[in-house]
Design an enzyme around this catalytic site. Structure first.
Site, PDB file in Angstrom:
ATOM      1  N   LYS A  67       0.848  -1.202   0.000  1.00  0.00           N
ATOM      2  CA  LYS A  67       0.000   0.000   0.000  1.00  0.00           C
ATOM      3  C   LYS A  67       0.881   1.249   0.000  1.00  0.00           C
ATOM      4  CE  LYS A  67      -3.446   2.451   2.696  1.00  0.00           C
ATOM      5  NZ  LYS A  67      -4.361   2.487   3.829  1.00  0.00           N
ATOM      6  N   GLU A 100      10.353  -4.705   4.743  1.00  0.00           N
ATOM      7  CA  GLU A 100      10.427  -6.093   4.295  1.00  0.00           C
ATOM      8  C   GLU A 100      10.197  -6.187   2.788  1.00  0.00           C
ATOM      9  OE1 GLU A 100       8.774  -4.941   6.856  1.00  0.00           O
ATOM     10  OE2 GLU A 100       8.872  -6.321   8.556  1.00  0.00           O
ATOM     11  N   GLY A 128      -4.782  -1.718   4.957  1.00  0.00           N
ATOM     12  CA  GLY A 128      -3.988  -2.843   4.451  1.00  0.00           C
ATOM     13  C   GLY A 128      -4.657  -4.183   4.687  1.00  0.00           C
ATOM     14  N   ARG A 129      -5.213  -4.381   5.885  1.00  0.00           N
ATOM     15  CA  ARG A 129      -5.807  -5.687   6.199  1.00  0.00           C
ATOM     16  C   ARG A 129      -7.189  -5.863   5.574  1.00  0.00           C
ATOM     17  NH1 ARG A 129      -4.879  -2.440  10.363  1.00  0.00           N
ATOM     18  NH2 ARG A 129      -6.560  -1.620  11.655  1.00  0.00           N
ATOM     19  N   GLU A 135      -4.962  -6.639  14.739  1.00  0.00           N
ATOM     20  CA  GLU A 135      -4.447  -5.334  14.329  1.00  0.00           C
ATOM     21  C   GLU A 135      -5.577  -4.296  14.394  1.00  0.00           C
ATOM     22  OE1 GLU A 135      -0.904  -4.754  11.476  1.00  0.00           O
ATOM     23  OE2 GLU A 135      -2.597  -4.185  10.229  1.00  0.00           O
ATOM     24  N   HIS A 161      -5.146 -33.160  16.893  1.00  0.00           N
ATOM     25  CA  HIS A 161      -4.022 -33.998  17.325  1.00  0.00           C
ATOM     26  C   HIS A 161      -2.874 -33.163  17.867  1.00  0.00           C
ATOM     27  CE1 HIS A 161      -5.797 -37.718  15.837  1.00  0.00           C
ATOM     28  NE2 HIS A 161      -6.383 -36.915  14.954  1.00  0.00           N
TER      29      HIS A 161
HETATM   30  O1  LIG Z   1       1.082  -2.762   2.242  1.00  0.00           O
HETATM   31  P1  LIG Z   1       2.155  -2.131   3.053  1.00  0.00           P
HETATM   32  O2  LIG Z   1       2.105  -0.641   3.031  1.00  0.00           O
HETATM   33  O3  LIG Z   1       3.520  -2.644   2.615  1.00  0.00           O
HETATM   34  O4  LIG Z   1       1.945  -2.546   4.556  1.00  0.00           O
HETATM   35  C1  LIG Z   1       1.997  -3.871   4.968  1.00  0.00           C
HETATM   36  C2  LIG Z   1       1.412  -4.056   6.328  1.00  0.00           C
HETATM   37  O5  LIG Z   1       2.091  -3.269   7.285  1.00  0.00           O
HETATM   38  C3  LIG Z   1       1.168  -2.751   8.248  1.00  0.00           C
HETATM   39  O6  LIG Z   1       0.998  -1.403   8.014  1.00  0.00           O
HETATM   40  C4  LIG Z   1       1.673  -2.907   9.653  1.00  0.00           C
HETATM   41  O7  LIG Z   1       2.106  -4.173   9.944  1.00  0.00           O
HETATM   42  C5  LIG Z   1      -0.117  -3.515   7.957  1.00  0.00           C
HETATM   43  O8  LIG Z   1      -1.242  -2.842   8.391  1.00  0.00           O
HETATM   44  C6  LIG Z   1      -0.038  -3.652   6.490  1.00  0.00           C
HETATM   45  O9  LIG Z   1      -0.943  -4.599   6.009  1.00  0.00           O
END
Ligand SMILES: O=P(O)(O)OC[C@H]1O[C@](O)(CO)[C@@H](O)[C@@H]1O
Length: 521
Positions: A208, A214, A265-266, A351, A382
């Site tokens: 987003k 990451e 995002g979620r 979240e 299990h």
């Molecule tokens: O889509 P982006 O901006 O990379 O964010 C990834 C995720 O990081 C967060 O902002 C925080 O973990 C989430 O709400 C979101 O889904």
């Protein structure tokens, strides 16, 4: 009362009445006695909603409690809040944003059903983007030169598309291998790259913000690998799914599919973030997925409180958390294709509702979000079901079963369904054994969600149901379910620590952090 001026749950009369109800009969309610006393209990505590049938009868509620819970919803203005969301009000107050993921699945306006003025422009943009995204998905599906699609994203830009791609595997084209890379841990991407061919791989950079560490780290490594392998046609092999089109362009990606700041995002798998799902299952199935969710939106928007499944579930969640004090909920999907549903729901609910202050920033004097956890059945049986049956904590379980199997292996599905029904039964009925070790206390609550078939539409409805039940408990608690400030601090501190790992400078750090840094160098 309006969406921004609603009484908090603990200040309305129904809250005190529920406390009295809990003390008088709620705490001691025994499900076995309740069924013996009420022959119509199953029907009274069942709810049909689009694509989902819910048996709520094995929950520790009775008619009086349920009526007080409906009063609680009315007195706190849950419907007012819901209507504000559907009207496009900026109910995400800390970020000054509207919350309109429902718009992503709203049908295109027709002459007979035109869009309201409030959402007209947004809806037109949604459909233009959806059409472009689905056309691109179809182009990729038809392109036999692309065999592997790698989605690079994390959190909402990973969990939803990954879960949906697995869930709808029966509808997916066998001609594309779908991969999902989320972790900044290079082991994940490094293990995948040797299995890819540079000329037949499409990388989707899903973020987003297009700033997430990451995702940007993985995206840079993927691009470096692509170039090192002699890849040059970035336009063919990279696409970005983002609200930050400018950053994607700076990164060197020209094929972009956008979305909007009013999509959390979620809550974003219905947007361009759903592209990997659309590539897997095709445009028509993706539209069915949206239509299933839209049917659930309509149910949530228009069904009376008493027959509104997201509202009934959200009220039950509050009854368990704040009156019974249950601190977790176990998710038990009895369908292997739904095996990533627990992880998805963890982000969705924890979240959204893992908050300790109300919309005005005042500390809450009551508990909020429970811990969600679970595994696909029968695997969970299990592993940790021992604790669910005989542990000292009571954990409400949410079973999810699908009537129809989409394989033809004899025997399996009957056994699977027998197990899910038996587990719900065993939790409730228990078994008396004077010796102790074989004693099952019983009276352990569960909800049973049943789909006739796992299709794009029913799956879409199931997920929209979960989104709305999270909305309901958040609205009752008076919190902002749509921000996530709690993820920020760790990110900031990681930025401080990263250079220290190289330099060894531990100035100003606490003893443990400094000690760990020294061990890591
Ligand atoms: O889509 P982006 O901006 O990379 O964010 C990834 C995720 O990081 C967060 O902002 C925080 O973990 C989430 O709400 C979101 O889904």
């Amino acid at each position: 009362m309006d969406a921004f001026h609603r009484p908090r749950c603990d200040t309305v009369p129904a809250w005190a009445q529920l406390q009295a109800q809990y003390a008088a009969t709620g705490a001691a309610l025994d499900l076995r006695q309740a069924f013996a006393a009420e022959p119509g209990r199953f029907a009274a505590f069942s709810q049909d909603a689009p694509y989902v049938f819910a048996d709520l009868s094995k929950n520790r509620i009775d008619a009086a409690t349920q009526n007080l819970l409906f009063d609680l919803a009315r007195q706190t203005g849950v419907e007012v809040h819901r209507d504000a969301m559907f009207a496009g009000a900026k109910i995400n107050t800390t970020e000054d944003r509207a919350v309109m993921h429902f718009l992503l699945r709203k049908s295109a306006p027709t002459q007979a059903a035109p869009a309201s003025a409030a959402i007209k422009n947004e809806l037109a943009e949604v459909h233009a983007t959806l059409d472009a995204m689905l056309a691109f998905a179809e182009t990729i599906r038809a392109d036999s030169g692309i065999t592997d699609v790698v989605n690079i994203g994390i959190g909402g830009s990973d969990l939803g598309p990954l879960m949906a791609t697995l869930a709808l595997d029966a509808f997916a084209t066998p001609s594309k291998r779908m991969h999902f890379v989320s972790n900044v841990d290079g082991h994940e991407l490094a293990a995948l790259l040797p299995r890819l061919q540079v000329g037949s791989t499409l990388f989707l950079i899903a973020s987003k913000t297009f700033t997430t560490t990451e995702t940007m780290t993985n995206a840079r490594s993927a691009k470096a690998w692509f170039e090192a392998q002699g890849g040059t046609d970035t336009a063919r092999h990279f696409a970005a799914l983002t609200t930050n089109v400018a950053a994607a362009k700076d990164f060197g990606i020209s094929t972009t599919f956008g979305f909007w700041d009013w999509v959390g995002g979620r809550y974003s798998m219905w947007s361009a973030i759903g592209l990997p799902v659309a590539i897997a299952i095709g445009a028509a199935n993706f539209r069915d997925f949206l239509a299933g969710a839209e049917a659930m939106d309509e149910h949530f928007r228009s069904a009376p409180l008493e027959q509104n499944l997201p509202i009934r579930l959200g009220l039950l969640d509050v009854w368990y958390r704040n009156f019974h004090g249950f601190s977790s909920r176990s998710i038990a999907p009895y369908h292997s294709a739904l095996r990533r549903l627990p992880a998805y729901l963890q982000q969705l609910e924890m979240e959204s509702n893992g908050k300790q202050v109300d919309m005005q920033g005042q500390a809450l004097p009551f508990d909020t979000c429970p811990v969600l956890w679970g595994e696909a059945g029968t695997n969970g049986q299990h592993a940790y079901f021992q604790m669910l049956h005989q542990g000292t904590d009571v954990v409400p379980v949410e079973f999810i079963a699908v009537k129809k199997a989409r394989h033809s292996l004899a025997g399996h599905h009957n056994t699977l369904l027998a197990n899910v029904v038996a587990q719900a039964q065993a939790l409730m009925v228990g078994k008396v054994d004077a010796g102790g070790h074989r004693n099952f206390p019983g009276n352990r609550p569960s909800t049973f969600l049943l789909l006739d078939d796992l299709t794009p539409a029913s799956f879409g409805a199931l997920i929209a149901l979960q989104e709305h039940r999270v909305f309901v408990s958040g609205a009752l608690w008076g919190i902002n379910s749509f921000d996530q400030w709690g993820v920020e601090l760790g990110k900031v501190l990681a930025k401080d620590i990263e250079p220290r790992l190289q330099s060894g400078d531990v100035t100003g750090l606490d003893g443990s952090t400094a000690g760990l840094l020294n061990r890591l160098r």
